[in-house]
Design a protein around this motif. Structure first.
Motif, PDB file in Angstrom:
ATOM      1  N   GLU A 152       0.857  -1.191   0.000  1.00 33.02           N
ATOM      2  CA  GLU A 152       0.000   0.000   0.000  1.00 33.02           C
ATOM      3  C   GLU A 152       0.892   1.240   0.000  1.00 33.02           C
ATOM      4  N   PRO A 153       1.481   1.594  -1.156  1.00 35.95           N
ATOM      5  CA  PRO A 153       2.484   2.666  -1.204  1.00 35.95           C
ATOM      6  C   PRO A 153       1.942   4.056  -0.893  1.00 35.95           C
ATOM      7  N   THR A 154       0.645   4.284  -1.064  1.00 33.08           N
ATOM      8  CA  THR A 154       0.099   5.618  -0.826  1.00 33.08           C
ATOM      9  C   THR A 154      -0.164   5.898   0.648  1.00 33.08           C
ATOM     10  N   LYS A 155      -0.199   4.842   1.470  1.00 28.97           N
ATOM     11  CA  LYS A 155      -0.544   5.033   2.887  1.00 28.97           C
ATOM     12  C   LYS A 155       0.513   4.504   3.846  1.00 28.97           C
ATOM     13  N   LEU A 156       1.235   3.443   3.462  1.00 26.06           N
ATOM     14  CA  LEU A 156       2.125   2.772   4.394  1.00 26.06           C
ATOM     15  C   LEU A 156       3.560   2.748   3.896  1.00 26.06           C
ATOM     16  N   GLN A 157       4.472   2.650   4.837  1.00 26.96           N
ATOM     17  CA  GLN A 157       5.883   2.529   4.504  1.00 26.96           C
ATOM     18  C   GLN A 157       6.169   1.125   3.979  1.00 26.96           C
ATOM     19  N   PRO A 158       7.119   0.990   3.062  1.00 31.05           N
ATOM     20  CA  PRO A 158       7.508  -0.355   2.604  1.00 31.05           C
ATOM     21  C   PRO A 158       8.176  -1.131   3.733  1.00 31.05           C
ATOM     22  N   PHE A 159       8.217  -2.451   3.609  1.00 35.66           N
ATOM     23  CA  PHE A 159       8.821  -3.276   4.648  1.00 35.66           C
ATOM     24  C   PHE A 159       9.441  -4.516   4.021  1.00 35.66           C
ATOM     25  N   TYR A 160      10.305  -5.163   4.795  1.00 32.40           N
ATOM     26  CA  TYR A 160      11.035  -6.324   4.297  1.00 32.40           C
ATOM     27  C   TYR A 160      10.307  -7.625   4.647  1.00 32.40           C
ATOM     28  N   VAL A 161      10.328  -8.543   3.695  1.00 28.34           N
ATOM     29  CA  VAL A 161       9.811  -9.898   3.911  1.00 28.34           C
ATOM     30  C   VAL A 161      10.802 -10.881   3.298  1.00 28.34           C
ATOM     31  N   TYR A 162      10.661 -12.115   3.681  1.00 25.21           N
ATOM     32  CA  TYR A 162      11.452 -13.166   3.042  1.00 25.21           C
ATOM     33  C   TYR A 162      10.619 -13.745   1.915  1.00 25.21           C
ATOM     34  N   CYS A 163      11.152 -13.723   0.696  1.00 26.33           N
ATOM     35  CA  CYS A 163      10.462 -14.278  -0.462  1.00 26.33           C
ATOM     36  C   CYS A 163      11.037 -15.652  -0.777  1.00 26.33           C
ATOM     37  N   ASN A 164      10.164 -16.641  -0.791  1.00 33.55           N
ATOM     38  CA  ASN A 164      10.565 -18.010  -1.115  1.00 33.55           C
ATOM     39  C   ASN A 164       9.994 -18.384  -2.475  1.00 33.55           C
ATOM     40  N   PHE A 165      10.888 -18.546  -3.454  1.00 37.77           N
ATOM     41  CA  PHE A 165      10.469 -18.889  -4.811  1.00 37.77           C
ATOM     42  C   PHE A 165      10.726 -20.369  -5.048  1.00 37.77           C
ATOM     43  N   THR A 166       9.646 -21.125  -5.158  1.00 41.92           N
ATOM     44  CA  THR A 166       9.740 -22.567  -5.404  1.00 41.92           C
ATOM     45  C   THR A 166       8.803 -22.923  -6.541  1.00 41.92           C
ATOM     46  N   GLY A 167       9.395 -23.301  -7.693  1.00 43.64           N
ATOM     47  CA  GLY A 167       8.557 -23.585  -8.848  1.00 43.64           C
ATOM     48  C   GLY A 167       7.787 -22.346  -9.257  1.00 43.64           C
ATOM     49  N   ASP A 168       6.463 -22.469  -9.322  1.00 44.22           N
ATOM     50  CA  ASP A 168       5.617 -21.329  -9.675  1.00 44.22           C
ATOM     51  C   ASP A 168       5.158 -20.539  -8.447  1.00 44.22           C
ATOM     52  N   ALA A 169       5.483 -21.033  -7.251  1.00 42.34           N
ATOM     53  CA  ALA A 169       5.033 -20.380  -6.017  1.00 42.34           C
ATOM     54  C   ALA A 169       5.960 -19.232  -5.638  1.00 42.34           C
ATOM     55  N   SER A 170       5.355 -18.149  -5.169  1.00 41.13           N
ATOM     56  CA  SER A 170       6.093 -16.984  -4.673  1.00 41.13           C
ATOM     57  C   SER A 170       5.510 -16.622  -3.313  1.00 41.13           C
ATOM     58  N   ASP A 171       6.118 -17.116  -2.242  1.00 46.37           N
ATOM     59  CA  ASP A 171       5.578 -16.959  -0.892  1.00 46.37           C
ATOM     60  C   ASP A 171       6.307 -15.864  -0.131  1.00 46.37           C
ATOM     61  N   ALA A 172       5.534 -15.000   0.529  1.00 43.81           N
ATOM     62  CA  ALA A 172       6.082 -13.966   1.401  1.00 43.81           C
ATOM     63  C   ALA A 172       5.974 -14.426   2.849  1.00 43.81           C
ATOM     64  N   TYR A 173       7.100 -14.443   3.552  1.00 42.63           N
ATOM     65  CA  TYR A 173       7.148 -14.886   4.945  1.00 42.63           C
ATOM     66  C   TYR A 173       7.291 -13.685   5.869  1.00 42.63           C
ATOM     67  N   ILE A 174       6.460 -13.661   6.924  1.00 40.79           N
ATOM     68  CA  ILE A 174       6.582 -12.642   7.961  1.00 40.79           C
ATOM     69  C   ILE A 174       6.818 -13.355   9.290  1.00 40.79           C
ATOM     70  N   TRP A 175       7.919 -12.997   9.946  1.00 43.94           N
ATOM     71  CA  TRP A 175       8.348 -13.698  11.155  1.00 43.94           C
ATOM     72  C   TRP A 175       7.790 -13.048  12.420  1.00 43.94           C
ATOM     73  N   HIS A 176       7.933 -13.762  13.529  1.00 45.85           N
ATOM     74  CA  HIS A 176       7.507 -13.245  14.835  1.00 45.85           C
ATOM     75  C   HIS A 176       8.481 -13.729  15.900  1.00 45.85           C
ATOM     76  N   ASP A 177       8.196 -13.418  17.148  1.00 47.87           N
ATOM     77  CA  ASP A 177       9.140 -13.697  18.236  1.00 47.87           C
ATOM     78  C   ASP A 177       8.921 -15.057  18.901  1.00 47.87           C
ATOM     79  N   THR A 178       8.078 -15.923  18.315  1.00 46.86           N
ATOM     80  CA  THR A 178       7.808 -17.234  18.916  1.00 46.86           C
ATOM     81  C   THR A 178       7.952 -18.318  17.853  1.00 46.86           C
ATOM     82  N   MET A 179       9.018 -18.243  17.099  1.00 44.22           N
ATOM     83  CA  MET A 179       9.205 -19.174  15.999  1.00 44.22           C
ATOM     84  C   MET A 179       9.600 -20.574  16.472  1.00 44.22           C
ATOM     85  N   GLU A 180      10.309 -20.665  17.573  1.00 44.12           N
ATOM     86  CA  GLU A 180      10.742 -21.962  18.073  1.00 44.12           C
ATOM     87  C   GLU A 180       9.661 -22.603  18.940  1.00 44.12           C
TER      88      GLU A 180
END
Length: 307
Positions: free
Chosen positions: A130-158
């Protein structure tokens, strides 16, 4: 007589110096203005290249003084600009103005991983849903075959152990993400699907079945406690994945952990409700006895596709 000869000689020499190509014989070393061509090559201005400048001709000899001596020769004029030079400067100024305008234009960032051009390799990318309202942010992009997944992490991953307590939902874990919630929601809205893995590994620790009291729940982004588990596509209360498929270790239960006895088992699967994701909290209980244990796992939020 000598004075007349000197005067005539001065006039002839002066005229020769103004018209002769061999200025060095009259004035000594001549000063040239060079400019640098491609790859730093020095170009001789006698060829009059585009953008070169040449020194002006020397001034005329001054008038004869009162005592019969001629005046000193005038100095060379200032270097002038050729018409080619003016056109070149104008072209360079136009290019400079275009470059400034380009630099002042915001970068066109991809809204999500699905819009990353080339999709060369998985890694961290800057996106802007949403470039008109929000600041850009970083995500992890996982490209596997035709899939393009955006990962957003948190503090309880383990995987984390549930502390000892008896009452329903006595254990509470708040989930904090590395991206603001409004940015996460913007990504969810432009994605065609989102999911989040959730798991409860248990030993004699009940989840939803205990005399009608729910001991476990997960919290939606809106703060609502949800009473179904990952993999339960119907999203009916008190159901886990095995309850919908009829594969629970106790066929009379809707979750494996609801057997509430040893040995160790688990309930797990993906949550897929875009209106509820991401998970912002986890509640558990029934772990106070010496033989009662629980461990929870929550994966990253994963979004892909285009809405």
């Amino acid at each position: 007589m000598n004075r007349v000869l000197l005067f005539v000689l001065s006039v002839v020499v002066g005229a020769f110096c103004q018209t002769s190509d061999d200025e060095k014989s009259c004035l000594g070393n001549t000063v040239h203005n060079y400019f640098y061509g491609p790859e730093g090559q020095t170009i001789n201005p006698t060829h009059n290249p585009v953008g070169s400048q040449q020194q002006g001709k020397p001034g005329k000899i001054g008038p004869r003084g009162d005592r019969g001596f001629t005046g000193q020769k005038g100095t060379k004029g200032e270097p002038g600009q050729s018409s080619n030079t003016a056109r070149e400067l104008q072209r360079l100024q136009t290019e400079l103005d275009a470059l400034k305008a380009k630099l002042e234009t915001p970068l066109a960032l991809p809204p999500s991983c699905d819009y990353v051009r080339g999709k060369k390799s998985s890694g961290i990318y800057l996106i802007s849903p949403e470039p008109t309202k929000l600041q850009p942010f970083y995500v992890y992009c996982n490209f596997t075959g035709d899939a393009s997944d955006a990962y957003i992490w948190h503090d309880t991953m383990e995987e984390m152990a549930v502390s000892k307590c008896q009452a329903a939902k006595c254990y509470r874990r708040k989930i904090s993400y590395n991206v603001d919630m409004d940015q996460i929601v913007a990504l969810i809205k432009i994605s065609s699907r989102c999911r989040q893995f959730i798991k409860y590994r248990c030993r004699a620790s009940v989840m939803f079945y205990d005399s009608g009291a729910d001991h476990a729940s997960w919290v939606s982004r809106g703060g609502t406690q949800m009473h179904y588990w990952g993999g339960a596509t119907s999203r009916r209360n008190d159901y886990c994945a095995c309850g919908e498929t009829g594969t629970c270790v106790d066929s009379s239960k809707k979750c494996n952990c609801d057997r509430n006895t040893a040995p160790e088992t688990s309930d797990e699967g993906y949550l897929t409700d875009k209106d509820a994701l991401p998970v912002t909290g986890l509640f558990f209980g029934d772990t106070d006895a010496s033989d009662e244990f629980g461990w929870h796992t929550l994966g990253p939020l994963i979004c892909s596709g285009r809405q």
